[in-house]
Design a protein around this motif. Structure first.
Motif, PDB file in Angstrom:
ATOM      1  N   PRO A 191       0.792  -1.205  -0.012  1.00  0.00           N
ATOM      2  CA  PRO A 191      -0.117   0.064   0.058  1.00  0.00           C
ATOM      3  C   PRO A 191       0.780   1.296  -0.016  1.00  0.00           C
ATOM      4  CG  PRO A 191      -0.741  -1.546   1.489  1.00  0.00           C
ATOM      5  CD  PRO A 191       0.285  -2.038   0.938  1.00  0.00           C
ATOM      6  N   LYS A 209       2.633   1.665  -3.628  1.00  0.00           N
ATOM      7  CA  LYS A 209       1.508   2.154  -4.504  1.00  0.00           C
ATOM      8  C   LYS A 209       0.979   3.546  -4.296  1.00  0.00           C
ATOM      9  CE  LYS A 209      -0.672  -2.254  -5.547  1.00  0.00           C
ATOM     10  NZ  LYS A 209      -1.602  -3.078  -5.254  1.00  0.00           N
ATOM     11  N   GLN A 210       0.918   3.964  -3.261  1.00  0.00           N
ATOM     12  CA  GLN A 210       0.599   5.300  -2.848  1.00  0.00           C
ATOM     13  C   GLN A 210       1.662   6.267  -3.300  1.00  0.00           C
ATOM     14  OE1 GLN A 210      -2.484   5.945  -1.917  1.00  0.00           O
ATOM     15  NE2 GLN A 210      -2.225   8.274  -1.425  1.00  0.00           N
ATOM     16  N   LEU A 250      -3.375   4.600   7.485  1.00  0.00           N
ATOM     17  CA  LEU A 250      -2.986   3.372   7.439  1.00  0.00           C
ATOM     18  C   LEU A 250      -2.274   2.326   8.522  1.00  0.00           C
ATOM     19  CD1 LEU A 250      -2.219   0.921   4.973  1.00  0.00           C
ATOM     20  CD2 LEU A 250       0.098   1.918   4.774  1.00  0.00           C
ATOM     21  N   LEU A 286      -4.823  -4.870   2.567  1.00  0.00           N
ATOM     22  CA  LEU A 286      -4.500  -4.480   1.204  1.00  0.00           C
ATOM     23  C   LEU A 286      -5.637  -3.482   0.748  1.00  0.00           C
ATOM     24  CD1 LEU A 286      -2.858  -7.648  -0.315  1.00  0.00           C
ATOM     25  CD2 LEU A 286      -1.855  -5.532   0.636  1.00  0.00           C
ATOM     26  N   MET A 303      -6.348   1.247  -3.904  1.00  0.00           N
ATOM     27  CA  MET A 303      -5.840   2.433  -4.130  1.00  0.00           C
ATOM     28  C   MET A 303      -6.174   3.325  -5.431  1.00  0.00           C
ATOM     29  SD  MET A 303      -3.679   1.919  -1.579  1.00  0.00           S
ATOM     30  CE  MET A 303      -2.828   3.230  -1.473  1.00  0.00           C
TER      31      MET A 303
END
Length: 97
Positions: free
Chosen positions: A39, A42-43, A76, A84, A87
């Motif tokens: 996460p 990806k963020q 988070l 998960l 996003m």
């Protein structure tokens, strides 16, 4: 995948991915890396371009201090390590057709 502590959100134990602090496309192939959960990884890429990452946010500390990531990390950290979340790419980075 290896499990451990995410260097950005500090959740554990999470599956780790390798994030090049200076993206490979920006000359960071052999530069420092950080172990991040999916996460967080990806963020970062949903919020910033590779050139922004290379020039402005090339350390964990600089990333952690950005307003957008501070808000995300606060949220988070409350999620279980197994979470998960889905996003979304920043509107600023979405390609226009």
């Amino acid at each position: 995948m290896e499990k451990g502590t995410c260097e950005l959100c500090r959740r554990e134990p999470v599956e780790l991915t390798v994030h090049h602090l200076i993206p490979k496309e920006e000359g960071g192939r052999f530069s420092e890396t950080a172990n991040l959960c999916a996460p967080c990884h990806k963020q970062i890429h949903f919020l910033y371009t590779n050139s922004e990452l290379a020039s402005l946010y090339s350390t964990i500390e600089k990333l952690r201090d950005t307003p957008e990531l501070k808000k995300f990390l606060k949220w988070l950290r409350k999620q279980p390590a197994s979470a998960l979340p889905r996003m979304k790419k920043s509107n600023r980075l979405k390609r226009r057709r």
